[in-house]
Design a protein around this motif. Sequence first.
Motif, mmCIF file in Angstrom:
data_model
loop_
_atom_site.group_PDB
_atom_site.id
_atom_site.type_symbol
_atom_site.label_atom_id
_atom_site.label_comp_id
_atom_site.label_asym_id
_atom_site.label_seq_id
_atom_site.Cartn_x
_atom_site.Cartn_y
_atom_site.Cartn_z
ATOM 1 N N ALA A 14 11.143 25.199 10.595
ATOM 2 C CA ALA A 14 12.036 26.143 9.895
ATOM 3 C C ALA A 14 13.501 25.815 10.180
ATOM 4 O O ALA A 14 14.354 25.941 9.292
ATOM 5 N N LYS A 15 13.787 25.362 11.388
ATOM 6 C CA LYS A 15 15.163 24.978 11.723
ATOM 7 C C LYS A 15 15.604 23.768 10.891
ATOM 8 O O LYS A 15 16.709 23.744 10.350
ATOM 9 N N MET A 16 14.722 22.761 10.786
ATOM 10 C CA MET A 16 15.064 21.581 9.979
ATOM 11 C C MET A 16 15.210 21.952 8.504
ATOM 12 O O MET A 16 16.140 21.513 7.836
ATOM 13 N N ALA A 17 14.294 22.777 8.009
ATOM 14 C CA ALA A 17 14.369 23.209 6.610
ATOM 15 C C ALA A 17 15.668 23.965 6.359
ATOM 16 O O ALA A 17 16.311 23.781 5.325
ATOM 17 N N SER A 18 16.067 24.781 7.315
ATOM 18 C CA SER A 18 17.318 25.546 7.181
ATOM 19 C C SER A 18 18.522 24.622 7.079
ATOM 20 O O SER A 18 19.422 24.852 6.271
ATOM 21 N N ASN A 19 18.534 23.585 7.909
ATOM 22 C CA ASN A 19 19.650 22.630 7.884
ATOM 23 C C ASN A 19 19.796 21.991 6.510
ATOM 24 O O ASN A 19 20.912 21.804 6.014
ATOM 25 N N ILE A 20 18.684 21.635 5.906
ATOM 26 C CA ILE A 20 18.717 20.998 4.587
ATOM 27 C C ILE A 20 19.024 22.028 3.502
ATOM 28 O O ILE A 20 19.833 21.795 2.609
ATOM 29 N N ALA A 21 18.385 23.184 3.593
ATOM 30 C CA ALA A 21 18.501 24.207 2.548
ATOM 31 C C ALA A 21 19.885 24.825 2.450
ATOM 32 O O ALA A 21 20.351 25.152 1.352
ATOM 33 N N GLU A 22 20.555 24.993 3.581
ATOM 34 C CA GLU A 22 21.818 25.749 3.574
ATOM 35 C C GLU A 22 22.912 25.092 2.733
ATOM 36 O O GLU A 22 23.884 25.743 2.370
ATOM 37 N N LYS A 23 22.745 23.836 2.367
ATOM 38 C CA LYS A 23 23.739 23.161 1.528
ATOM 39 C C LYS A 23 23.613 23.567 0.060
ATOM 40 O O LYS A 23 24.564 23.445 -0.692
ATOM 41 N N LYS A 24 22.424 24.043 -0.339
ATOM 42 C CA LYS A 24 22.186 24.364 -1.748
ATOM 43 C C LYS A 24 21.724 25.798 -1.986
ATOM 44 O O LYS A 24 21.690 26.239 -3.125
ATOM 45 N N ASN A 91 11.856 22.188 -3.861
ATOM 46 C CA ASN A 91 11.849 21.059 -2.934
ATOM 47 C C ASN A 91 13.158 21.083 -2.159
ATOM 48 O O ASN A 91 14.208 21.386 -2.724
ATOM 49 N N LEU A 92 13.092 20.768 -0.887
ATOM 50 C CA LEU A 92 14.295 20.625 -0.069
ATOM 51 C C LEU A 92 14.465 19.140 0.218
ATOM 52 O O LEU A 92 13.591 18.514 0.832
ATOM 53 N N ILE A 93 15.577 18.580 -0.249
ATOM 54 C CA ILE A 93 15.810 17.140 -0.133
ATOM 55 C C ILE A 93 17.146 16.921 0.568
ATOM 56 O O ILE A 93 18.193 17.367 0.093
ATOM 57 N N ASP A 94 17.102 16.252 1.703
ATOM 58 C CA ASP A 94 18.326 15.964 2.444
ATOM 59 C C ASP A 94 19.225 15.044 1.627
ATOM 60 O O ASP A 94 18.746 14.175 0.887
ATOM 61 N N GLY A 106 6.128 17.130 -6.620
ATOM 62 C CA GLY A 106 5.536 18.428 -6.914
ATOM 63 C C GLY A 106 6.480 19.536 -6.469
ATOM 64 O O GLY A 106 7.693 19.410 -6.564
ATOM 65 N N ILE A 107 5.926 20.617 -5.920
ATOM 66 C CA ILE A 107 6.724 21.761 -5.478
ATOM 67 C C ILE A 107 6.615 21.940 -3.970
ATOM 68 O O ILE A 107 5.644 21.513 -3.344
ATOM 69 N N GLY A 108 7.637 22.567 -3.397
ATOM 70 C CA GLY A 108 7.601 22.962 -1.993
ATOM 71 C C GLY A 108 7.644 21.833 -0.989
ATOM 72 O O GLY A 108 7.294 22.028 0.178
ATOM 73 N N ASN A 109 8.092 20.663 -1.404
ATOM 74 C CA ASN A 109 8.164 19.510 -0.499
ATOM 75 C C ASN A 109 9.473 19.525 0.273
ATOM 76 O O ASN A 109 10.469 20.073 -0.189
ATOM 77 N N ILE A 110 9.449 18.876 1.437
ATOM 78 C CA ILE A 110 10.698 18.657 2.172
ATOM 79 C C ILE A 110 10.834 17.161 2.405
ATOM 80 O O ILE A 110 9.885 16.490 2.827
ATOM 81 N N VAL A 111 12.008 16.647 2.075
ATOM 82 C CA VAL A 111 12.320 15.232 2.282
ATOM 83 C C VAL A 111 13.449 15.199 3.306
ATOM 84 O O VAL A 111 14.567 15.606 3.035
ATOM 85 N N MET A 112 13.106 14.729 4.492
ATOM 86 C CA MET A 112 14.016 14.756 5.639
ATOM 87 C C MET A 112 15.079 13.650 5.544
ATOM 88 O O MET A 112 15.007 12.783 4.668
ATOM 89 N N ASN A 130 8.789 12.962 6.610
ATOM 90 C CA ASN A 130 9.573 13.078 7.831
ATOM 91 C C ASN A 130 10.745 12.104 7.889
ATOM 92 O O ASN A 130 10.842 11.163 7.118
ATOM 93 N N THR A 131 11.621 12.353 8.831
ATOM 94 C CA THR A 131 12.861 11.595 9.011
ATOM 95 C C THR A 131 12.604 10.097 9.051
ATOM 96 O O THR A 131 11.694 9.619 9.730
ATOM 97 N N SER A 132 13.402 9.366 8.275
ATOM 98 C CA SER A 132 13.384 7.897 8.212
ATOM 99 C C SER A 132 12.077 7.315 7.692
ATOM 100 O O SER A 132 11.778 6.145 7.946
ATOM 101 N N SER A 133 11.314 8.100 6.950
ATOM 102 C CA SER A 133 10.085 7.574 6.342
ATOM 103 C C SER A 133 10.420 6.691 5.153
ATOM 104 O O SER A 133 11.447 6.879 4.500
ATOM 105 N N VAL A 134 9.539 5.748 4.875
ATOM 106 C CA VAL A 134 9.664 4.912 3.685
ATOM 107 C C VAL A 134 8.322 4.968 2.963
ATOM 108 O O VAL A 134 7.274 4.695 3.547
ATOM 109 N N ILE A 135 8.391 5.333 1.691
ATOM 110 C CA ILE A 135 7.165 5.416 0.885
ATOM 111 C C ILE A 135 7.305 4.461 -0.287
ATOM 112 O O ILE A 135 8.314 4.454 -0.957
#
Length: 135
Positions: A14-24, A91-94, A106-112, A130-135
């Motif tokens: 929730a803390k990480m999601a908050s950091n990303i979300a608070e910008k938008k 979606n929350l996208i950094d 899709g919906i409800g994803n988080i991209v760190m 997660n952080t620094s992932s490559v897909i």
Amino acid sequence: MNKSLFIVGVGGHAKMASNIAEKKFNIKGYIVPKIDKTLYKKNIFLGRKIFEEKEFLDKFKETNVFIAVGENTDRKKIYTKFQKQDYQFPNLIDDTAIIHKSVELGIGNIVMPNTVINSFSQIKNFTIINTSSVI
């Protein structure tokens, strides 16, 4: 900040999601199944109100909700309860993430932070990239 958001969870995710979300989003509060008075005496997390799940479901309709719970099966159970209402699951996208324009999210994803999602990838719903992932 034009959109309101409530976040399910009060842990590290929730803390990480908050950091990303608070910008938008304007984060209005956090949602938990039951408030633990020993941990949150004033029902506050990161400076915002904590709502018990039942109170939230009764009080708020047609708003944005992000499920910030790390366990996959728990996210699915929460979504099952919440999908019956008219909630949106953004979606929350950094800002540092690189996502090719052909990617399907899709919906409800988080991209760190520092994540790369290459062309034609398909990400379903409620996925944690997660952080620094490559897909």
